[in-house]
Design a protein around this motif. Structure first.
Motif, short mmCIF file in Angstrom:
data_model
loop_
_atom_site.label_atom_id
_atom_site.label_comp_id
_atom_site.label_asym_id
_atom_site.label_seq_id
_atom_site.Cartn_x
_atom_site.Cartn_y
_atom_site.Cartn_z
N GLU A 138 0.82 -1.21 0.00
CA GLU A 138 0.00 0.00 0.00
C GLU A 138 0.85 1.26 0.00
O GLU A 138 1.90 1.30 0.67
CB GLU A 138 -0.90 0.00 1.24
N LEU A 139 0.39 2.27 -0.73
CA LEU A 139 1.16 3.51 -0.89
C LEU A 139 0.57 4.61 -0.02
O LEU A 139 -0.64 4.57 0.26
CB LEU A 139 1.16 3.92 -2.35
N PRO A 140 1.36 5.60 0.37
CA PRO A 140 2.79 5.70 0.09
C PRO A 140 3.56 4.69 0.93
O PRO A 140 3.17 4.35 2.03
CB PRO A 140 3.14 7.13 0.52
N LEU A 141 4.69 4.24 0.36
CA LEU A 141 5.54 3.33 1.12
C LEU A 141 6.79 4.07 1.56
O LEU A 141 7.21 5.04 0.92
CB LEU A 141 5.88 2.09 0.31
N LEU A 142 7.34 3.63 2.68
CA LEU A 142 8.59 4.21 3.16
C LEU A 142 9.69 3.21 2.86
O LEU A 142 9.59 2.05 3.26
CB LEU A 142 8.53 4.48 4.66
N ALA A 143 10.71 3.65 2.11
CA ALA A 143 11.81 2.74 1.75
C ALA A 143 13.07 3.11 2.52
O ALA A 143 13.51 4.26 2.49
CB ALA A 143 12.07 2.82 0.25
N LEU A 144 13.62 2.13 3.21
CA LEU A 144 14.93 2.30 3.86
C LEU A 144 15.94 1.61 2.95
O LEU A 144 15.91 0.39 2.79
CB LEU A 144 14.92 1.65 5.25
N ALA A 321 3.15 6.63 6.27
CA ALA A 321 3.42 5.56 5.31
C ALA A 321 2.50 4.38 5.59
O ALA A 321 2.20 4.08 6.75
CB ALA A 321 4.88 5.12 5.43
N HIS A 322 2.08 3.71 4.52
CA HIS A 322 1.17 2.57 4.68
C HIS A 322 1.89 1.23 4.60
O HIS A 322 1.29 0.18 4.81
CB HIS A 322 0.06 2.62 3.65
N SER A 323 3.18 1.27 4.22
CA SER A 323 3.98 0.04 4.20
C SER A 323 5.45 0.43 4.20
O SER A 323 5.79 1.61 3.98
CB SER A 323 3.65 -0.81 2.97
N ILE A 324 6.31 -0.57 4.46
CA ILE A 324 7.75 -0.31 4.54
C ILE A 324 8.49 -1.30 3.65
O ILE A 324 8.15 -2.48 3.60
CB ILE A 324 8.26 -0.42 6.00
N VAL A 325 9.51 -0.78 2.96
CA VAL A 325 10.38 -1.62 2.14
C VAL A 325 11.81 -1.41 2.65
O VAL A 325 12.23 -0.28 2.87
CB VAL A 325 10.28 -1.19 0.65
N VAL A 326 12.53 -2.50 2.88
CA VAL A 326 13.93 -2.38 3.31
C VAL A 326 14.78 -3.00 2.22
O VAL A 326 14.47 -4.11 1.75
CB VAL A 326 14.18 -3.12 4.65
N SER A 327 15.84 -2.31 1.79
CA SER A 327 16.65 -2.86 0.71
C SER A 327 18.10 -2.41 0.79
O SER A 327 18.43 -1.55 1.61
CB SER A 327 16.04 -2.44 -0.63
N GLY A 328 18.98 -2.98 -0.05
CA GLY A 328 20.41 -2.67 0.01
C GLY A 328 21.14 -3.77 0.77
O GLY A 328 20.52 -4.58 1.46
N GLY A 329 22.45 -3.78 0.65
CA GLY A 329 23.27 -4.87 1.21
C GLY A 329 23.00 -5.17 2.68
O GLY A 329 22.97 -6.33 3.09
N VAL A 330 22.80 -4.13 3.49
CA VAL A 330 22.62 -4.35 4.93
C VAL A 330 21.26 -5.00 5.21
O VAL A 330 21.05 -5.58 6.28
CB VAL A 330 22.80 -3.02 5.72
N ALA A 331 20.34 -4.94 4.23
CA ALA A 331 19.04 -5.61 4.40
C ALA A 331 19.21 -7.12 4.49
O ALA A 331 18.27 -7.83 4.87
CB ALA A 331 18.10 -5.25 3.25
N ALA A 332 20.41 -7.62 4.17
CA ALA A 332 20.68 -9.05 4.33
C ALA A 332 20.87 -9.41 5.80
O ALA A 332 20.81 -10.58 6.17
CB ALA A 332 21.95 -9.44 3.54
N ASN A 333 21.07 -8.42 6.64
CA ASN A 333 21.39 -8.66 8.06
C ASN A 333 20.22 -9.31 8.81
O ASN A 333 19.10 -8.82 8.79
CB ASN A 333 21.77 -7.33 8.71
N ARG A 334 20.53 -10.40 9.49
CA ARG A 334 19.45 -11.18 10.13
C ARG A 334 18.80 -10.45 11.30
O ARG A 334 17.60 -10.50 11.49
CB ARG A 334 20.00 -12.54 10.60
#
Ligand code: KG4
Ligand code: ZN
Length: 395
Positions: A138-144, A321-334
């Motif tokens: 859902e939009l708007p989304l907040l992307a980290l 924000a109605h949803s969150i997206v996390v991305s980038g190399g550090v998003a691999a962190n458990r």
């Protein structure tokens, strides 16, 4: 665009130390995703060496693109467009991908689409939600977007009926990126490069409360006329949620010095150098760390993830924000995934992470981000060049 077009896009990414090519159908299905990593080359220097990166990209670009086309089982004639990373990144590295993509589109008489690398990271997650046939976020989304070069928060949306995404940068690091802090702290502790996976693997063996690291509040100063500081916080109306990671790196250094850890660090560094087969996942690595080191690593990660979590959810709440997206190399962190997922569940906010393969740099994300641009016929001109400091959206 009519329904007849298959929406096949070849994506090319060469902004840093990965030469990557991928074929993606209609922004929602990766038919291939090939990444030639230069990590082991740069590991000898403890960081990316730009001249070596460009040379490696030159060596790899042709075989990597060929491999992506062959794994996708498509021909150049089948493509609807070629997409390439315009920036941000290393100038010489970006130029290799751009020059190759330009030559290819010129020869094939196909459109060329330029993509911002950061937009690519966001679309990696959107592509995978479509691949899993999940309902759209859902939009708007907040992307980290959290990687070795970036720690950015964007509020992203697109208007109904329009394919064009818009982004507002609502936070960024004023100094080091989060991944950069992982890399520098790992190096300081005699661990390998890149540091994120080492710290990720070792942190569960330490006590997160052993060293209480804190983050100071970031003060916003009005820009002085005529002076531009590219690392200064985003400066526009509305609240901002900025980050700073150089303080914690210095605090780790100070801890190491005041707790006489030099000797154990040097012996670990020597042991790892003597056995290049050791990886973060090797069980033997844990033996190279005393409890004090493991506690320091766990406390560092706990603090960094806590800071990312606080700023992200504060921004999501303040900006609606109605949803969150996390991305980038550090998003691999458990630990990052676990804690952000738990907090999102608590708040009843949908959150999405990329698969591990699409967390770090890849070209499927570039081809996916190019899909709405292909629909909007938003093509790059013939004089497309590299933009090392390219920004995404409104600042
Ligand atoms: O997105 P990416 O591949 O390249 C950039 O655009 O920078 O991100 C690389 C960064 C490095 O700093 C690396 O240490 C970090 O991502 N990283 C991790 C993990 N895997 C990679 N950081 C924390 N935990 C991980 N598991
Ligand atoms: Zn990246």
């Amino acid at each position: 665009m009519t329904g007849k077009t298959s929406g096949l896009i070849l994506g090319i990414e060469s902004s840093c130390d990965e030469t990557a090519a991928a074929v993606v159908r209609a922004g929602s299905e990766a038919l291939s995703n090939v990444v030639a990593s230069q990590m082991s080359l740069h590991a000898n220097y403890g960081g990316v060496v730009p001249e070596l990166a460009s040379r490696e990209h030159l060596r790899n670009i042709v075989p990597v693109v060929r491999e992506a086309m062959s794994r996708a089982n498509v021909t150049f004639a089948d493509l609807d467009a070629v997409a390439v990373t315009e920036g941000p990144g290393l100038a010489g590295a970006l130029l290799v991908g751009i020059t190759y993509a330009k030559a290819l589109t010129l020869g094939l008489d196909k459109p060329l689409i330029s993509v911002n690398h950061l937009e690519g990271h966001i679309h990696a997650v959107l592509m995978e939600t479509r691949e899993r046939s999940e309902s759209p976020l859902e939009l708007p989304l907040l992307a980290l977007v959290v990687s070795g070069g970036h720690t950015h928060l964007y509020l992203a949306t697109h208007q109904q009926g329009s394919e064009t995404w818009t982004y507002r940068n609502v936070g960024r690091t004023v100094d080091d990126a989060a991944g950069e802090a992982y890399d520098k702290v790992a190096k300081l502790l005699g661990l390998g490069y890149p540091g994120g996976p080492w710290i990720d693997a070792l942190a569960p063996h330490g006590n997160t409360r052993a060293v209480p690291f804190t983050f100071a509040e970031i003060k916003h100063r009005a820009p002085r006329p005529g002076i531009t500081n590219k690392k200064a916080p985003a400066n526009t109306e509305g609240p901002h949620f900025d980050f700073s990671f150089s303080g914690i790196k210095t605090a780790v250094l100070r801890y190491v010095e005041t707790h006489n850890m030099r000797h154990s660090i040097e012996s670990r560094r020597a042991a790892l150098a003597a056995d290049p087969t050791l990886t973060p996942k090797s069980g033997a690595v844990i033996e190279l760390c005393d409890q004090q080191t493991l506690d320091l690593i766990a406390s560092f990660q706990y603090a960094v993830v806590g800071n990312l979590q606080r700023q992200t959810f504060a921004a999501a709440e303040a900006l609606g924000a109605h949803s969150i997206v996390v991305s980038g190399g550090v998003a691999a962190n458990r630990e990052l995934r676990r804690r952000l997922q738990a907090e999102a569940d608590r708040r009843n906010l949908p959150i999405a992470f990329p698969s591990l393969a699409l967390s770090t740099d890849n070209a499927a994300m570039i081809a996916a981000a190019a899909w709405p641009k292909l629909l909007a016929q938003n093509f790059a001109s013939e004089d497309l060049g590299a933009t090392p400091q390219l920004r995404l959206g409104q600042q």
